[in-house]
Design an enzyme around this catalytic site. Structure first.
Site, PDB file in Angstrom:
ATOM      1  N   CYS A   1       0.870  -1.179   0.000  1.00 45.27           N
ATOM      2  CA  CYS A   1       0.000   0.000   0.000  1.00 45.27           C
ATOM      3  C   CYS A   1       0.906   1.228   0.000  1.00 45.27           C
ATOM      4  CB  CYS A   1      -0.996  -0.029   1.157  1.00 45.27           C
ATOM      5  SG  CYS A   1      -0.249   0.068   2.790  1.00 45.27           S
TER       6      CYS A   1
ATOM      7  N   ASN B   1       2.294   1.461   4.404  1.00 44.68           N
ATOM      8  CA  ASN B   1       2.568   0.180   5.096  1.00 44.68           C
ATOM      9  C   ASN B   1       2.224   0.272   6.594  1.00 44.68           C
ATOM     10  OD1 ASN B   1       5.394  -2.061   5.712  1.00 44.68           O
ATOM     11  ND2 ASN B   1       3.296  -2.581   5.241  1.00 44.68           N
TER      12      ASN B   1
ATOM     13  N   CYS C   1      -1.478   0.834   7.360  1.00 45.36           N
ATOM     14  CA  CYS C   1      -2.922   0.565   7.464  1.00 45.36           C
ATOM     15  C   CYS C   1      -3.314  -0.664   6.646  1.00 45.36           C
ATOM     16  CB  CYS C   1      -3.746   1.775   7.020  1.00 45.36           C
ATOM     17  SG  CYS C   1      -3.486   3.251   8.025  1.00 45.36           S
ATOM     18  N   ARG C   2      -3.452  -0.486   5.328  1.00 39.52           N
ATOM     19  CA  ARG C   2      -4.035  -1.559   4.512  1.00 39.52           C
ATOM     20  C   ARG C   2      -3.145  -2.786   4.382  1.00 39.52           C
ATOM     21  NH1 ARG C   2      -5.087   2.315  -0.412  1.00 39.52           N
ATOM     22  NH2 ARG C   2      -3.231   3.201   0.565  1.00 39.52           N
ATOM     23  N   SER C   3      -1.859  -2.575   4.044  1.00 43.16           N
ATOM     24  CA  SER C   3      -1.036  -3.772   3.791  1.00 43.16           C
ATOM     25  C   SER C   3      -0.690  -4.545   5.065  1.00 43.16           C
ATOM     26  CB  SER C   3       0.193  -3.460   2.936  1.00 43.16           C
ATOM     27  OG  SER C   3       1.053  -2.525   3.537  1.00 43.16           O
TER      28      SER C   3
ATOM     29  N   ASP D   1      -8.350   3.932   1.055  1.00 45.23           N
ATOM     30  CA  ASP D   1      -7.398   4.251   2.118  1.00 45.23           C
ATOM     31  C   ASP D   1      -8.158   4.747   3.351  1.00 45.23           C
ATOM     32  OD1 ASP D   1      -5.354   5.144   3.670  1.00 45.23           O
ATOM     33  OD2 ASP D   1      -4.429   6.396   2.124  1.00 45.23           O
TER      34      ASP D   1
HETATM   35  P1  4NP Z   1      -1.793   2.870   4.059  1.00 46.90           P
HETATM   36  O1  4NP Z   1      -2.420   4.235   4.613  1.00 46.90           O
HETATM   37  O2  4NP Z   1      -1.219   3.181   2.697  1.00 46.90           O
HETATM   38  O3  4NP Z   1      -2.968   1.967   3.984  1.00 46.90           O
HETATM   39  O4  4NP Z   1      -0.742   2.436   5.052  1.00 46.90           O
HETATM   40  C1  4NP Z   1      -1.725   5.432   4.693  1.00 46.90           C
HETATM   41  C2  4NP Z   1      -0.783   5.591   5.672  1.00 46.90           C
HETATM   42  C3  4NP Z   1      -0.126   6.806   5.790  1.00 46.90           C
HETATM   43  C4  4NP Z   1      -0.418   7.831   4.927  1.00 46.90           C
HETATM   44  C5  4NP Z   1      -1.366   7.666   3.932  1.00 46.90           C
HETATM   45  C6  4NP Z   1      -2.014   6.460   3.815  1.00 46.90           C
HETATM   46  N1  4NP Z   1       0.248   9.085   5.087  1.00 46.90           N
HETATM   47  O5  4NP Z   1      -0.100  10.021   4.343  1.00 46.90           O
HETATM   48  O6  4NP Z   1       1.125   9.199   5.944  1.00 46.90           O
END
Ligand code: 4NP
Length: 164
Positions: free
Chosen positions: A7, A10, A12-14, A126
């Site tokens: 993702c 790294n 939240c989703r992954s 997201d």
């Molecule tokens: P992820 O979510 O891609 O599912 O881990 C996010 C985590 C952090 C951020 C954006 C999305 N960020 O902007 O820091």
């Protein structure tokens, strides 16, 4: 068979995908035959545990992801993993750009939901800027994709595509 879930951050989703996959693999009889890891196309959160909301959401569903640590996708991942499965189209694009060399092998790089056989959605939204209910929706989708992915892997193992 080695699978990498990708993702953006790294956190939240992954990591939710990694946790759900580990739990389903442990319950499937494929333990020891499938390896799972996760990474982010961005390195902002490298070294940190998953987002607290993701940890709490997974825990509500009986899966402990608190010990995972974020890392950024590396070119070497294309030599290590058989499948690199992305949460959304932006991640897929960023992943493809990152691996100009080595070039992905056919089928190595894909969007996870279609690969799993989910037809009603292409991307995992997201949840980072959302609330706990968004994390719950993410978990529901991730868990379904994990269930379908493990079913696909079990079929591959039964037909001899994945070795013992
Ligand atoms: P992820 O979510 O891609 O599912 O881990 C996010 C985590 C952090 C951020 C954006 C999305 N960020 O902007 O820091």
């Amino acid at each position: 068979m080695k699978l990498l879930f990708v993702c953006l951050g790294n956190i939240c989703r992954s990591p939710m995908a990694e946790g759900a996959m580990r739990a389903q693999i442990a319950a499937s009889g494929l333990a020891g035959r499938v390896e799972v890891d996760s990474a982010g196309t961005a390195g902002w959160h490298a070294g940190r545990p998953p987002d607290q909301r993701a940890i709490e959401c997974a825990a509500r569903h009986g899966v402990d992801i608190a010990g995972l640590r974020a890392r950024q996708l590396q070119e070497a991942d294309f030599l290590r993993f058989d499948r690199i499965l992305c949460a959304d189209a932006d991640n897929l694009r960023a992943t493809a750009e990152r691996c100009a060399a080595p070039v992905p092998t056919p089928g190595q790089l894909a969007m996870w939901l279609p690969w799993a056989g989910i037809e009603y959605m292409k991307s995992i939204p997201d949840p980072y800027y959302g609330g706990p209910e968004d994390f719950e929706q993410t978990w529901a989708l991730v868990e379904e994709a994990a269930r379908l992915s493990v079913r696909r892997l079990v079929r591959a193992a039964e037909s001899g595509i994945i070795g013992a």
